[in-house]
Design an enzyme around this catalytic site. Structure first.
Site, mmCIF file in Angstrom:
data_model
loop_
_atom_site.group_PDB
_atom_site.id
_atom_site.type_symbol
_atom_site.label_atom_id
_atom_site.label_comp_id
_atom_site.label_asym_id
_atom_site.label_seq_id
_atom_site.Cartn_x
_atom_site.Cartn_y
_atom_site.Cartn_z
ATOM 1 N N ARG A 11 0.809 -1.132 0.039
ATOM 2 C CA ARG A 11 -0.039 0.028 0.008
ATOM 3 C C ARG A 11 0.788 1.217 -0.028
ATOM 4 O O ARG A 11 2.389 1.359 0.410
ATOM 5 C CB ARG A 11 -0.767 -0.085 1.170
ATOM 6 C CG ARG A 11 -2.032 -1.039 1.194
ATOM 7 C CD ARG A 11 -2.740 -1.120 2.690
ATOM 8 N NE ARG A 11 -3.015 0.169 2.875
ATOM 9 C CZ ARG A 11 -3.532 0.583 4.332
ATOM 10 N NH1 ARG A 11 -3.246 -0.345 5.115
ATOM 11 N NH2 ARG A 11 -3.893 1.726 4.578
ATOM 12 N N SER A 13 0.639 4.237 1.961
ATOM 13 C CA SER A 13 0.637 5.052 3.184
ATOM 14 C C SER A 13 2.027 4.722 3.586
ATOM 15 O O SER A 13 2.855 3.785 3.370
ATOM 16 C CB SER A 13 -0.405 4.355 4.381
ATOM 17 O OG SER A 13 0.063 3.155 4.789
ATOM 18 N N LYS A 81 -3.492 -7.971 10.878
ATOM 19 C CA LYS A 81 -4.804 -7.747 11.364
ATOM 20 C C LYS A 81 -5.739 -7.217 10.300
ATOM 21 O O LYS A 81 -6.921 -7.400 10.588
ATOM 22 C CB LYS A 81 -4.720 -6.603 12.559
ATOM 23 C CG LYS A 81 -4.385 -5.373 12.125
ATOM 24 C CD LYS A 81 -4.503 -4.394 13.234
ATOM 25 C CE LYS A 81 -4.324 -2.884 13.054
ATOM 26 N NZ LYS A 81 -4.593 -1.889 14.134
ATOM 27 N N ASP A 82 -5.305 -6.786 9.139
ATOM 28 C CA ASP A 82 -5.923 -6.642 8.046
ATOM 29 C C ASP A 82 -6.465 -7.832 7.155
ATOM 30 O O ASP A 82 -7.157 -7.512 6.325
ATOM 31 C CB ASP A 82 -5.511 -5.437 7.253
ATOM 32 C CG ASP A 82 -5.239 -4.276 7.859
ATOM 33 O OD1 ASP A 82 -5.871 -3.801 8.572
ATOM 34 O OD2 ASP A 82 -4.427 -3.435 7.343
ATOM 35 N N THR A 125 -11.310 7.147 17.452
ATOM 36 C CA THR A 125 -10.989 5.822 17.203
ATOM 37 C C THR A 125 -11.683 5.321 15.884
ATOM 38 O O THR A 125 -12.958 5.605 16.005
ATOM 39 C CB THR A 125 -10.796 4.807 17.989
ATOM 40 O OG1 THR A 125 -10.618 3.408 17.631
ATOM 41 C CG2 THR A 125 -11.880 4.705 18.877
ATOM 42 N N SER A 127 -12.063 2.074 15.577
ATOM 43 C CA SER A 127 -12.300 0.808 15.569
ATOM 44 C C SER A 127 -13.430 0.357 16.716
ATOM 45 O O SER A 127 -13.182 0.813 18.031
ATOM 46 C CB SER A 127 -10.988 0.142 16.264
ATOM 47 O OG SER A 127 -10.953 -0.852 17.128
ATOM 48 N N ARG A 129 -13.795 -2.168 18.176
ATOM 49 C CA ARG A 129 -12.957 -2.954 19.324
ATOM 50 C C ARG A 129 -12.551 -2.213 20.237
ATOM 51 O O ARG A 129 -12.473 -2.253 21.563
ATOM 52 C CB ARG A 129 -11.898 -3.906 18.707
ATOM 53 C CG ARG A 129 -11.002 -4.476 19.629
ATOM 54 C CD ARG A 129 -9.768 -5.072 19.202
ATOM 55 N NE ARG A 129 -8.717 -4.094 18.430
ATOM 56 C CZ ARG A 129 -8.047 -3.370 18.959
ATOM 57 N NH1 ARG A 129 -7.873 -3.331 20.158
ATOM 58 N NH2 ARG A 129 -7.330 -2.420 18.333
ATOM 59 N N ARG A 130 -11.974 -1.067 19.710
ATOM 60 C CA ARG A 130 -11.479 -0.031 21.043
ATOM 61 C C ARG A 130 -12.433 0.774 21.484
ATOM 62 O O ARG A 130 -12.336 0.948 22.693
ATOM 63 C CB ARG A 130 -10.361 0.875 20.267
ATOM 64 C CG ARG A 130 -9.038 0.252 19.794
ATOM 65 C CD ARG A 130 -8.367 1.130 18.909
ATOM 66 N NE ARG A 130 -6.985 0.536 18.533
ATOM 67 C CZ ARG A 130 -6.213 0.989 17.339
ATOM 68 N NH1 ARG A 130 -6.928 1.711 16.389
ATOM 69 N NH2 ARG A 130 -4.950 0.532 17.229
ATOM 70 N N ARG A 151 -11.369 8.459 10.661
ATOM 71 C CA ARG A 151 -10.810 7.676 9.635
ATOM 72 C C ARG A 151 -9.295 8.506 9.446
ATOM 73 O O ARG A 151 -9.080 9.636 9.802
ATOM 74 C CB ARG A 151 -11.530 7.811 8.389
ATOM 75 C CG ARG A 151 -12.443 6.574 8.125
ATOM 76 C CD ARG A 151 -12.090 5.280 8.074
ATOM 77 N NE ARG A 151 -10.761 4.988 7.187
ATOM 78 C CZ ARG A 151 -11.073 4.503 5.686
ATOM 79 N NH1 ARG A 151 -12.042 4.652 5.327
ATOM 80 N NH2 ARG A 151 -10.126 4.240 5.027
ATOM 81 N N GLY A 152 -8.462 8.050 8.702
ATOM 82 C CA GLY A 152 -7.389 8.666 8.222
ATOM 83 C C GLY A 152 -6.156 8.165 8.577
ATOM 84 O O GLY A 152 -6.093 7.064 9.773
ATOM 85 N N ASN A 153 -5.009 8.516 8.163
ATOM 86 C CA ASN A 153 -3.626 7.890 8.404
ATOM 87 C C ASN A 153 -3.232 8.477 9.697
ATOM 88 O O ASN A 153 -3.861 9.135 10.464
ATOM 89 C CB ASN A 153 -2.558 8.375 7.165
ATOM 90 C CG ASN A 153 -2.297 9.684 7.220
ATOM 91 O OD1 ASN A 153 -2.441 10.610 8.191
ATOM 92 N ND2 ASN A 153 -1.997 10.035 5.970
ATOM 93 N N VAL A 154 -2.163 7.999 10.270
ATOM 94 C CA VAL A 154 -1.548 8.460 11.408
ATOM 95 C C VAL A 154 -1.369 9.864 11.861
ATOM 96 O O VAL A 154 -1.882 10.372 12.800
ATOM 97 C CB VAL A 154 -0.001 7.662 11.864
ATOM 98 C CG1 VAL A 154 0.490 8.102 12.992
ATOM 99 C CG2 VAL A 154 -0.404 6.162 11.777
ATOM 100 N N THR A 156 -2.965 12.253 10.248
ATOM 101 C CA THR A 156 -4.340 12.909 10.249
ATOM 102 C C THR A 156 -4.888 12.824 11.592
ATOM 103 O O THR A 156 -5.350 13.623 12.430
ATOM 104 C CB THR A 156 -5.088 12.247 9.052
ATOM 105 O OG1 THR A 156 -4.537 12.433 7.786
ATOM 106 C CG2 THR A 156 -6.666 12.939 9.261
ATOM 107 N N ARG A 157 -4.825 11.403 12.090
ATOM 108 C CA ARG A 157 -5.374 11.182 13.352
ATOM 109 C C ARG A 157 -4.833 11.957 14.585
ATOM 110 O O ARG A 157 -5.183 12.704 15.514
ATOM 111 C CB ARG A 157 -5.350 9.690 13.756
ATOM 112 C CG ARG A 157 -6.151 9.066 12.678
ATOM 113 C CD ARG A 157 -6.291 7.467 13.146
ATOM 114 N NE ARG A 157 -6.756 6.913 11.873
ATOM 115 C CZ ARG A 157 -7.281 5.739 12.205
ATOM 116 N NH1 ARG A 157 -7.754 5.020 13.180
ATOM 117 N NH2 ARG A 157 -8.120 5.161 11.044
ATOM 118 N N CYS A 244 -12.516 -8.213 10.543
ATOM 119 C CA CYS A 244 -11.608 -7.543 11.343
ATOM 120 C C CYS A 244 -12.247 -6.122 11.694
ATOM 121 O O CYS A 244 -11.388 -5.223 12.354
ATOM 122 C CB CYS A 244 -10.503 -7.479 10.442
ATOM 123 S SG CYS A 244 -10.679 -6.833 8.740
#
Length: 319
Positions: A11, A13, A81-82, A125, A127, A129-130, A151-154, A156-157, A244
């Protein structure tokens, strides 16, 4: 094997490129061949929908696997995990390298820890799960938090926190380690507080199932302890019939007596995203010596969780 460059599908990213770069270097060392990165855009990268809405399972994986099957790349690197829990017959999971830190972490304003966040703190988050576990923890410890889907990459978050839109975000320690951002962490969440996603912190290296030479070469990077642990975790996920993006956490620990690994403990949790209902169980036994035993380990714990009502806590079950 020739000395022609091997093509590694990844990918685009920053995190995926960092992970793939680490694997490329390792593969070059064991094969003596150069490795070139082939960037591939996946549906999960371009969709702005929340992962739970687009099905979670496989959204970052399908395009990479298609490129493998078409022969456009020789092997691919995924965040384990994906990966969907069903392995296609045409592809081999050639290696699961040694796992990074599987924990979740908080990046919060003012260097705050989870328990120091102010009342009504907004925690981002993507997720379920989180969300489920953070809300359950807050409920049982008298904390007042609001979990906000993002959403978004690291980058962005983390920017949501820096810009004051959120008080904190939850991320995976492994990803921050791999892109050199671990210093941004303000709190490492104990696995007793939030169990990670099945396979979190581990990578998966896939290639065509009929490429025996490449499978053998990539197999040099396999860590047997990591593989047996994530096999049990993913078996639990599969037996719960959950994708997932489901609110399922699982972690297999290898328990050592001195230098000798004697036992494996598998913990699993599933809960409603508001944290009001949770099923959390664990089991300990001898370290599985075969793939089938590791699969059975996960299935057995999943069966106990289902007997305690886990299926009713997952919303839409993935089939």
């Amino acid at each position: 094997m020739s000395d022609k460059a091997l093509r590694l599908g990844t990918r685009r990213s920053k995190l995926a490129m960092a992970q793939s770069g680490l694997v490329a270097d390792a593969v070059s060392q064991v094969t003596g061949r150069p490795v070139e990165l082939v960037e591939i855009t996946t549906y999960g990268d371009v969709s702005r929908e929340h992962l739970a809405q687009i099905g979670g399972t496989g959204v970052f994986v399908t395009a990479l696997r298609d490129a493998l099957l078409r022969g456009e790349v020789d092997f691919a690197v995924h965040s384990l995990k994906d990966l969907p829990t069903t392995q296609p017959a045409e592809l081999a999971l050639a290696a699961v390298p040694e796992r990074e830190d599987p924990r979740d972490v908080i990046v919060a304003r003012d260097a705050l820890k989870l328990t120091d966040l102010p009342r009504g703190a907004r925690i981002g988050t993507g997720s379920p799960r989180r969300m489920a576990q953070l809300n359950a923890y807050a409920r049982s410890h008298g904390l007042d938090i609001e979990t906000v889907p993002i959403r978004g990459n690291v980058d962005t978050r983390i920017r949501y926190v820096r810009d004051g839109e959120l008080d904190a975000v939850v991320l995976a320690a492994a990803g921050l380690n791999r892109i050199g951002r671990i210093d941004d962490v303000t709190d490492f969440l104990s696995v007793d507080t939030v169990l990670p996603a099945p396979g979190q912190g581990a990578l998966a290296i896939e290639c065509a199932a009929d490429n025996a030479d490449l499978i053998a070469a990539l197999g040099e990077l396999d860590d047997p302890f990591t593989r047996v642990a994530v096999t049990a975790e993913r078996s639990l996920l599969a037996a719960l019939e959950a994708g997932c993006s489901a609110p399922v956490g699982a972690l297999a620990d290898l328990l050592a007596d001195g230098q000798i690994v004697k036992e494996m403990r598998l913990r699993g949790v599933v809960g409603t995203t508001d944290g009001t209902r949770m099923v959390q169980l664990s089991t300990t036994g001898p370290v599985p010596q075969t793939h089938d035993r590791a699969v059975a380990f996960g299935r057995e714990l999943a069966a106990e969780m289902l007997a305690q009502g886990a299926a009713g806590l997952m919303g839409e079950r993935a089939h």
